[in-house]
Motif scaffolding. Structure first.
Motif, PDB file in Angstrom:
ATOM      1  N   ASN A  73      35.481  86.634  34.114  1.00 20.93           N
ATOM      2  CA  ASN A  73      34.520  87.611  34.319  1.00 20.93           C
ATOM      3  C   ASN A  73      35.025  88.525  33.517  1.00 20.93           C
ATOM      4  OD1 ASN A  73      32.482  89.052  35.150  1.00 20.93           O
ATOM      5  ND2 ASN A  73      33.246  89.128  37.394  1.00 20.93           N
ATOM      6  N   THR A  74      34.045  89.046  32.466  1.00 23.01           N
ATOM      7  CA  THR A  74      34.303  89.968  31.633  1.00 23.01           C
ATOM      8  C   THR A  74      33.998  91.601  32.407  1.00 23.01           C
ATOM      9  OG1 THR A  74      32.001  90.003  31.030  1.00 23.01           O
ATOM     10  CG2 THR A  74      33.504  88.850  29.666  1.00 23.01           C
ATOM     11  N   ASP A  75      33.106  91.488  33.145  1.00 21.29           N
ATOM     12  CA  ASP A  75      33.202  92.869  33.914  1.00 21.29           C
ATOM     13  C   ASP A  75      33.251  93.031  35.536  1.00 21.29           C
ATOM     14  OD1 ASP A  75      32.541  95.837  34.595  1.00 21.29           O
ATOM     15  OD2 ASP A  75      30.367  95.479  33.645  1.00 21.29           O
ATOM     16  N   PRO A  76      34.617  93.023  35.875  1.00 16.28           N
ATOM     17  CA  PRO A  76      34.764  92.764  37.342  1.00 16.28           C
ATOM     18  C   PRO A  76      33.890  93.976  38.212  1.00 16.28           C
ATOM     19  CG  PRO A  76      36.838  93.417  36.287  1.00 16.28           C
ATOM     20  CD  PRO A  76      35.592  93.160  35.235  1.00 16.28           C
ATOM     21  N   ILE A  77      33.871  94.986  37.888  1.00 19.44           N
ATOM     22  CA  ILE A  77      33.014  96.121  38.460  1.00 19.44           C
ATOM     23  C   ILE A  77      31.528  95.581  38.660  1.00 19.44           C
ATOM     24  CG2 ILE A  77      32.354  98.610  38.755  1.00 19.44           C
ATOM     25  CD1 ILE A  77      34.899  99.136  37.354  1.00 19.44           C
ATOM     26  N   ALA A  78      30.935  95.179  37.651  1.00 24.06           N
ATOM     27  CA  ALA A  78      29.332  94.654  37.896  1.00 24.06           C
ATOM     28  C   ALA A  78      29.392  93.342  38.616  1.00 24.06           C
ATOM     29  CB  ALA A  78      28.969  94.286  36.191  1.00 24.06           C
ATOM     30  N   ASP A  79      30.410  92.592  38.675  1.00 23.95           N
ATOM     31  CA  ASP A  79      30.520  91.498  39.756  1.00 23.95           C
ATOM     32  C   ASP A  79      30.536  91.925  41.002  1.00 23.95           C
ATOM     33  OD1 ASP A  79      30.699  88.703  40.164  1.00 23.95           O
ATOM     34  OD2 ASP A  79      32.588  89.126  40.837  1.00 23.95           O
ATOM     35  N   TYR A  80      31.393  92.855  41.155  1.00 26.86           N
ATOM     36  CA  TYR A  80      31.383  93.527  42.564  1.00 26.86           C
ATOM     37  C   TYR A  80      30.233  94.136  43.265  1.00 26.86           C
ATOM     38  CZ  TYR A  80      32.873  97.360  45.731  1.00 26.86           C
ATOM     39  OH  TYR A  80      32.901  98.252  46.643  1.00 26.86           O
ATOM     40  N   LEU A  81      29.597  94.843  42.294  1.00 28.57           N
ATOM     41  CA  LEU A  81      28.261  95.515  42.599  1.00 28.57           C
ATOM     42  C   LEU A  81      27.175  94.590  42.823  1.00 28.57           C
ATOM     43  CD1 LEU A  81      28.291  98.633  40.037  1.00 28.57           C
ATOM     44  CD2 LEU A  81      28.851  98.435  42.527  1.00 28.57           C
ATOM     45  N   THR A  82      27.120  93.507  42.038  1.00 28.18           N
ATOM     46  CA  THR A  82      26.038  92.245  42.247  1.00 28.18           C
ATOM     47  C   THR A  82      26.272  91.438  43.291  1.00 28.18           C
ATOM     48  OG1 THR A  82      25.984  92.113  39.882  1.00 28.18           O
ATOM     49  CG2 THR A  82      25.235  90.372  40.948  1.00 28.18           C
ATOM     50  N   ARG A  83      27.603  91.246  43.678  1.00 30.05           N
ATOM     51  CA  ARG A  83      27.939  90.699  45.010  1.00 30.05           C
ATOM     52  C   ARG A  83      27.425  91.281  46.183  1.00 30.05           C
ATOM     53  NH1 ARG A  83      32.792  86.797  45.043  1.00 30.05           N
ATOM     54  NH2 ARG A  83      33.140  86.454  42.899  1.00 30.05           N
ATOM     55  N   ILE A  84      27.470  92.859  46.252  1.00 33.45           N
ATOM     56  CA  ILE A  84      27.117  93.531  47.230  1.00 33.45           C
ATOM     57  C   ILE A  84      25.541  93.700  47.186  1.00 33.45           C
ATOM     58  CG2 ILE A  84      26.626  96.022  47.946  1.00 33.45           C
ATOM     59  CD1 ILE A  84      29.775  96.496  47.121  1.00 33.45           C
ATOM     60  N   ARG A  85      24.840  93.879  45.999  1.00 32.77           N
ATOM     61  CA  ARG A  85      23.514  93.635  45.835  1.00 32.77           C
ATOM     62  C   ARG A  85      22.891  92.369  46.460  1.00 32.77           C
ATOM     63  NH1 ARG A  85      23.166  93.790  40.688  1.00 32.77           N
ATOM     64  NH2 ARG A  85      23.678  95.827  40.474  1.00 32.77           N
ATOM     65  N   ASN A  86      23.370  91.214  46.218  1.00 33.01           N
ATOM     66  CA  ASN A  86      22.802  90.026  46.602  1.00 33.01           C
ATOM     67  C   ASN A  86      22.973  89.809  47.877  1.00 33.01           C
ATOM     68  OD1 ASN A  86      22.052  89.341  43.904  1.00 33.01           O
ATOM     69  ND2 ASN A  86      23.860  87.971  43.314  1.00 33.01           N
ATOM     70  N   ALA A  87      24.187  90.112  48.454  1.00 26.95           N
ATOM     71  CA  ALA A  87      24.426  90.014  49.891  1.00 26.95           C
ATOM     72  C   ALA A  87      23.306  90.958  50.516  1.00 26.95           C
ATOM     73  CB  ALA A  87      25.789  90.337  50.411  1.00 26.95           C
TER      74      ALA A  87
END
Length: 132
Positions: free
Chosen positions: A2-16
């Motif tokens: 993953n190139t942007d772990p913070i974006a992944d973090y935010l996306t996981r919260i958004r999707n949940a």
């Protein structure tokens, strides 16, 4: 990778949030832990738990929903500074989100904090995300 772990973090919260999940598990890092603490302190999430079951560890976040309408408390969570285009703001340039109803999460030399805290401490830094 993953190139942007913070974006992944935010996306996981958004999707949940979009799927009305109660709990979301996210791979841990120090910055993610600090952002999680800020979200909890500001009342955007119900609770969180850091688990060190693996080498990296995980963060379990209990998402918060409105009691009456069952809508997520987090209306929008948006990444601002990206790996390809970093966004920095001085202490006087840190934006107000929704006229003070939302928060800007800023990574400063004094640690990760909200935009209001950064202004109060008169420090600028990298604007990580907006939450409202």
């Amino acid at each position: 990778m993953n190139t942007d772990p913070i974006a992944d973090y935010l996306t996981r919260i958004r999707n949940a949030n979009a799927a009305n999940h109660r709990v979301v598990e996210i791979p841990a890092s120090n910055v993610k832990k600090e952002i999680t603490k800020i979200l909890f302190d500001q009342g955007y999430i119900l609770s969180y738990k850091f688990e060190d079951t693996t080498a990296q560890g995980t963060i379990k976040i209990a998402l918060k929903y409105d009691k009456l309408t069952k809508e997520p408390v987090i209306k929008k969570i948006q990444r601002i500074s990206k790996p390809g285009l970093r966004k920095y703001a001085g202490s006087t340039e840190i934006p107000r989100i929704l006229n003070g109803l939302g928060i800007a999460v800023v990574s400063t030399s004094h640690g990760v904090m909200t935009g209001k805290q950064a202004k109060a401490n008169k420090v600028g830094g990298e604007v990580l995300c907006y939450v409202y």
